[in-house]
Write an enzyme that holds these catalytic residues in place. Structure first.
Site, short mmCIF file in Angstrom:
data_model
loop_
_atom_site.label_atom_id
_atom_site.label_comp_id
_atom_site.label_asym_id
_atom_site.label_seq_id
_atom_site.Cartn_x
_atom_site.Cartn_y
_atom_site.Cartn_z
N SER A 151 0.85 -1.19 0.00
CA SER A 151 0.00 0.00 0.00
C SER A 151 0.88 1.24 0.00
O SER A 151 2.00 1.21 0.54
CB SER A 151 -0.90 0.01 1.24
OG SER A 151 -1.54 1.28 1.40
N TYR A 165 -2.91 -0.76 10.14
CA TYR A 165 -2.90 -1.18 8.73
C TYR A 165 -1.59 -0.77 8.07
O TYR A 165 -0.94 -1.59 7.40
CB TYR A 165 -4.08 -0.56 8.00
CG TYR A 165 -4.11 -0.87 6.52
CD1 TYR A 165 -4.60 -2.09 6.06
CD2 TYR A 165 -3.66 0.05 5.58
CE1 TYR A 165 -4.62 -2.39 4.70
CE2 TYR A 165 -3.68 -0.23 4.22
CZ TYR A 165 -4.16 -1.45 3.79
OH TYR A 165 -4.17 -1.74 2.45
#
Length: 256
Positions: A151, A165
């Protein structure tokens, strides 16, 4: 005058790929792109059996073998069995794509924080890929490709509530560097693709949140799953044979 037509073989013809999280979104796009490049593709899914079977059928419609396998990415035992099973049924394993992932957010210290969800996020986003790579390492031969989906948040935490996350994705980047060192002598490359905001069911391009994100993206738009898949297909192919331990940002410039 007779013109000779030379047919070029597909870049991944004869290869076998396993894509976790391949029943939807980015994972689905990756599985279909690898199949278009000639690879036989198995996908792992968690609960969407009908969707996964439909993707497997679409894979096979491209003239290659396809399979959908149910496994829990939070379970090391199931992940290991998944990898070994695919290699046994297909006869080999050349490409592993760790695409399965979940998102659980929350501001650190919030008493309402769902700690169980954060723990599962750690298991799926980090322990699952680590188990898959450890298992695949003993099955792959020279020319093997391991690609994980990270990400843009692995590099920059651009807003609050995404701490855990982001940490899982940052750890995946460093795992990738270490795996590249460990598996380099075997001729196996290991890389990570870091997508920016991408239009999927989990993060649709039609919300107020999406509008906020697009204001930060240099290109001013969300990415498409197929654009992430194109980067994965490149790293899985012969043209990327000297690329390993690398993070490839496909983020529209959000981290520029």
């Amino acid at each position: 005058m007779v013109t000779e037509v030379k047919w070029m073989s597909k870049k991944l013809e004869g290869k076998v790929a396993l894509v976790t999280g391949g029943s939807r979104g980015i994972g689905k796009a990756i599985a279909l792109r690898l199949a278009e490049e000639g690879a036989d593709v198995a996908i792992r899914y968690a609960s969407s059996g009908a969707k996964a079977d439909a993707v497997a059928a679409e894979i096979m419609s491209k003239g290659v073998r396809g399979e959908a396998v149910k496994a829990d990415s939070a379970s090391p035992a199931e992940v290991a069995e998944l990898v070994k099973g695919v290699a046994a049924r297909f006869g080999r394993l050349d490409i592993l794509v760790n695409s399965a992932g979940v998102y659980a957010g929350g501001v650190t210290g919030d008493p309402a924080l769902d700690v169980a969800a954060l723990d599962r996020q750690l298991a799926v986003n980090l322990v699952g890929p680590a188990t898959a790579v450890r298992t695949a390492a003993g099955l792959m031969t020279e020319g093997g490709r391991i690609i994980s989906i990270g990400s843009n948040l692995s590099e920059r935490v651009t807003f609050s509530g995404v701490t855990d996350y982001s940490a899982t994705k940052a750890a995946l980047v460093n795992y990738t560097r270490g795996w590249a060192r460990d598996l380099g002598p075997k001729g196996i490359t290991v890389n990570v693709v870091n997508p920016g905001p991408t239009d999927t069911e989990m993060n649709p391009d039609n919300t107020e949140f999406a509008a906020m994100l697009k204001a930060q993206i240099a290109l001013g738009r969300y990415g498409k799953p197929e654009e992430i898949a194109a980067a994965v297909a490149f790293l899985a192919g012969p043209d990327a044979s000297f690329i390993t331990g690398t993070s490839l940002n496909v983020d529209g410039g959000i981290n520029a």
